[in-house]
Design an enzyme around this catalytic site. Structure first.
Site, PDB file in Angstrom:
ATOM      1  N   SER A 105       0.826  -1.196   0.000  1.00 24.38           N
ATOM      2  CA  SER A 105       0.000   0.000   0.000  1.00 24.38           C
ATOM      3  C   SER A 105       0.871   1.261   0.000  1.00 24.38           C
ATOM      4  CB  SER A 105      -0.956  -0.037   1.199  1.00 24.38           C
ATOM      5  OG  SER A 105      -1.989   0.892   1.063  1.00 24.38           O
TER       6      SER A 105
ATOM      7  N   ASP B 171      -9.313  -5.239  -5.135  1.00 23.60           N
ATOM      8  CA  ASP B 171      -8.791  -4.265  -4.170  1.00 23.60           C
ATOM      9  C   ASP B 171      -9.720  -3.054  -4.156  1.00 23.60           C
ATOM     10  OD1 ASP B 171      -7.308  -2.278  -2.808  1.00 23.60           O
ATOM     11  OD2 ASP B 171      -5.418  -3.193  -3.407  1.00 23.60           O
TER      12      ASP B 171
ATOM     13  N   HIS C 290      -7.484  -5.754  -0.664  1.00 24.69           N
ATOM     14  CA  HIS C 290      -6.294  -4.950  -0.360  1.00 24.69           C
ATOM     15  C   HIS C 290      -5.498  -5.571   0.787  1.00 24.69           C
ATOM     16  CE1 HIS C 290      -3.856  -1.354  -0.538  1.00 24.69           C
ATOM     17  NE2 HIS C 290      -4.021  -1.125   0.747  1.00 24.69           N
TER      18      HIS C 290
END
Length: 204
Positions: free
Chosen positions: A26, A155, A184
């Site tokens: 991320s 995601d 995610h």
């Protein structure tokens, strides 16, 4: 993001690490890309990202299919208004627990909340601008080491069409792996498969 990368550079230099593989998820994916491109020459040999924010998330004239600023303003509002509830709510799409047939783990939700609450309020707020508005295009283009780009195609936090699918087009030595149905958050079967792929990439 420059601060994140600079802090990592200071640590790597203090420990005098070489032949280094850097891995980021991320926002951390943006950090390791910027570090490798701007600080890691001669030290970094491989880069791995998972659900990472590069090349750039926010919608603009140069990135018309990005996410609008209102999305990120909503995150900032949630962090300021009631961050405890915000993190509890965010854990659901983060791990895809709002999908039909999802096996919801209260433990994962609790741990996500715990980690969020450990972050200082200012850092959490400022991080939104860092991960959403930083443009990593030139960093990606300048990487001269292999990069493994991993992302789930479900995601809900970092849309894959804005992230991995664009990143692979910008790097010289990239390998893209898309995980069908993966969210995610990295957990369960997705985690097991990703871990195996990371180990294989490191050993290649």
């Amino acid at each position: 993001m420059d601060t994140y990368a600079s802090d990592l550079a200071d640590l790597v230099e203090a420990l005098d690490l070489t032949d280094l593989a850097v891995i980021g998820h991320s926002t951390g994916g943006g950090e390791v890309v910027r570090y490798a491109a701007q600080h890691g020459v001669g030290r970094v040999t491989k880069v791995i990202t998972a659900g990472a924010v590069p090349p750039v998330m926010i919608k603009s004239d140069s990135n018309p299919d990005g996410s609008p600023i209102e999305v990120f303003d909503g995150i900032r509002e949630g962090v300021l208004k009631d961050r405890s509830q915000f993190y509890q709510d965010l854990s659901v799409p983060f791990y895809g627990f709002n999908r039909d047939g999802a096996k919801v783990s209260q433990g994962l939700k609790d741990d996500f909340w715990r980690q969020g609450m450990l972050a200082g309020l200012t850092a959490a707020y400022d991080c939104v601008k860092a991960f959403s508005e930083t443009d990593f295009t030139e960093d990606l283009k300048s990487l001269d080491v292999p990069i493994f780009i991993a992302q789930g195609d479900d995601d809900q936090i970092v849309p894959i069409h804005d992230a991995a699918l664009k990143t692979i087009e910008l790097v010289k030595h990239g390998t893209l792996k898309v995980y069908p149905g993966a969210p995610h958050g990295i957990a369960g079967d997705y985690q097991a498969e990703l871990d195996a792929d990371i180990l294989a990439f490191l050993g290649s």
